[in-house]
Scaffold this motif. Sequence first.
Motif, mmCIF file in Angstrom:
data_model
loop_
_atom_site.group_PDB
_atom_site.id
_atom_site.type_symbol
_atom_site.label_atom_id
_atom_site.label_comp_id
_atom_site.label_asym_id
_atom_site.label_seq_id
_atom_site.Cartn_x
_atom_site.Cartn_y
_atom_site.Cartn_z
ATOM 1 N N GLY A 83 0.812 -1.214 0.000
ATOM 2 C CA GLY A 83 0.000 0.000 0.000
ATOM 3 C C GLY A 83 0.841 1.258 0.000
ATOM 4 O O GLY A 83 1.964 1.285 -0.492
ATOM 5 N N VAL A 84 0.306 2.318 0.575
ATOM 6 C CA VAL A 84 1.012 3.589 0.691
ATOM 7 C C VAL A 84 1.659 3.646 2.069
ATOM 8 O O VAL A 84 0.980 3.493 3.086
ATOM 9 N N VAL A 85 2.976 3.849 2.096
ATOM 10 C CA VAL A 85 3.728 3.817 3.346
ATOM 11 C C VAL A 85 4.508 5.122 3.502
ATOM 12 O O VAL A 85 5.268 5.507 2.613
ATOM 13 N N ASP A 86 4.320 5.784 4.621
ATOM 14 C CA ASP A 86 5.122 6.955 4.967
ATOM 15 C C ASP A 86 6.310 6.447 5.776
ATOM 16 O O ASP A 86 6.210 6.271 6.990
ATOM 17 N N GLU A 87 7.421 6.208 5.097
ATOM 18 C CA GLU A 87 8.572 5.605 5.764
ATOM 19 C C GLU A 87 9.189 6.544 6.788
ATOM 20 O O GLU A 87 9.677 6.099 7.830
ATOM 21 N N ALA A 88 9.180 7.835 6.502
ATOM 22 C CA ALA A 88 9.787 8.798 7.426
ATOM 23 C C ALA A 88 9.072 8.807 8.771
ATOM 24 O O ALA A 88 9.707 8.889 9.830
ATOM 25 N N ARG A 89 7.755 8.726 8.757
ATOM 26 C CA ARG A 89 6.975 8.736 10.001
ATOM 27 C C ARG A 89 6.692 7.336 10.524
ATOM 28 O O ARG A 89 6.215 7.178 11.646
ATOM 29 N N GLY A 90 6.964 6.310 9.701
ATOM 30 C CA GLY A 90 6.697 4.941 10.125
ATOM 31 C C GLY A 90 5.222 4.613 10.185
ATOM 32 O O GLY A 90 4.782 3.845 11.044
ATOM 33 N N VAL A 91 4.468 5.170 9.221
ATOM 34 C CA VAL A 91 3.012 5.013 9.228
ATOM 35 C C VAL A 91 2.549 4.252 7.989
ATOM 36 O O VAL A 91 2.946 4.586 6.866
ATOM 37 N N ALA A 92 1.734 3.223 8.195
ATOM 38 C CA ALA A 92 1.059 2.544 7.091
ATOM 39 C C ALA A 92 -0.169 3.371 6.748
ATOM 40 O O ALA A 92 -1.191 3.312 7.433
ATOM 41 N N VAL A 93 -0.051 4.192 5.707
ATOM 42 C CA VAL A 93 -1.080 5.187 5.383
ATOM 43 C C VAL A 93 -2.343 4.531 4.862
ATOM 44 O O VAL A 93 -3.464 4.858 5.288
ATOM 45 N N TRP A 94 -2.152 3.593 3.931
ATOM 46 C CA TRP A 94 -3.333 2.966 3.317
ATOM 47 C C TRP A 94 -2.924 1.644 2.690
ATOM 48 O O TRP A 94 -1.869 1.533 2.065
ATOM 49 N N SER A 95 -3.741 0.621 2.885
ATOM 50 C CA SER A 95 -3.518 -0.653 2.230
ATOM 51 C C SER A 95 -4.845 -1.365 2.046
ATOM 52 O O SER A 95 -5.514 -1.702 3.027
ATOM 53 N N ALA A 96 -5.209 -1.576 0.801
ATOM 54 C CA ALA A 96 -6.442 -2.303 0.516
ATOM 55 C C ALA A 96 -6.322 -3.760 0.942
ATOM 56 O O ALA A 96 -7.285 -4.363 1.427
ATOM 57 N N ASN A 97 -5.131 -4.355 0.788
ATOM 58 C CA ASN A 97 -4.944 -5.771 1.086
ATOM 59 C C ASN A 97 -5.042 -6.085 2.569
ATOM 60 O O ASN A 97 -5.511 -7.156 2.963
ATOM 61 N N VAL A 98 -4.582 -5.165 3.400
ATOM 62 C CA VAL A 98 -4.512 -5.421 4.831
ATOM 63 C C VAL A 98 -5.537 -4.602 5.614
ATOM 64 O O VAL A 98 -5.840 -4.919 6.753
ATOM 65 N N GLY A 99 -6.072 -3.569 4.994
ATOM 66 C CA GLY A 99 -7.081 -2.750 5.654
ATOM 67 C C GLY A 99 -6.525 -1.626 6.504
ATOM 68 O O GLY A 99 -7.255 -0.994 7.277
#
Length: 321
Positions: free
Chosen positions: A80-96
Amino acid sequence: MSDAVDADHVVVALDVGGTGMKCALVRPDGVTVRTERHPTDASRGPTAVVGAILDVAEGLADKARADGLTPIAVGIAVPGVVDEARGVAVWSANVGFRDVPLRDLAVRRLGLPTTLGHDVRVGGLAEARLGAGRGTGHVLFVAIGTGIAAAHVVDGRAAVGAHDAAGEIGHILVRPDGPRCGCGRPGCLEAIASASAIGRRYAELAGATADAPVTAAEVAERAAAGEPLASEVWQEAVEALADGLATGQALYDVATIVLGGGLAQAGDRLLTPLRAALHERMTFHREPRLVAAALGDEAGCLGAALLALDAVRVRDHQEKR
């Protein structure tokens, strides 16, 4: 991976997918000392998935200590979309996932420095530094499965992009009048050349004569056996992929393109016609070496470990200054 290897040091690495987690303990020299597989079971919801990730990571760290090893960091890769700098999983359709601060949650639970990375980018990182792209400096890793995504790795670093979305090569427009992509726009590369698109296209053309759903691997086998319909669908996919890769080469000028994901398992059935089609599209651009990925489904874990080790080295360097 490391200039000086501490034999007892390991990184806890997890590659999280929609159905399962590939997990490992990886030494700083790239040697995997333990592997595990666990279900993700995304249908339980994101809170349960986060709990499972933390449980597995903590369990691996405990097993490392029980074996006399010292876990020094945690690396987690998610889709999905990952903000690596902040360590945040922003959005993932596969995992929710929606804005899950997974890095901070892992640090709080395990007490170890943690990095969060995008699954394709860390896979590309591993292939560029340890796998099929090793020693070539400029690598484009293209994962072809249900969708198509890429990682551009230069001198062992994968580009993230201004908005954490670099590498969406599957959404290059290759056929303006083509089928509608899941993103909503018609003619994207992954709407024609992903594994799911190939199976879907074959079923559409076969119509009432289709005896059962056909996978991309089966289309490749039938094309190799000379079936006209399968050959047509396979060639459509190869031509679209060649257009997408030629665009990627024009943009990135890489030395090596590494193909990974499920479709790459077709081997020479894909690589041989794809090399020829890509060659035809080269004008003044230097033709890249086109190879299959070497690390298989271990790439995600290894890349997550690399990302974590890189962060540890940066931190250690800063502390010594």
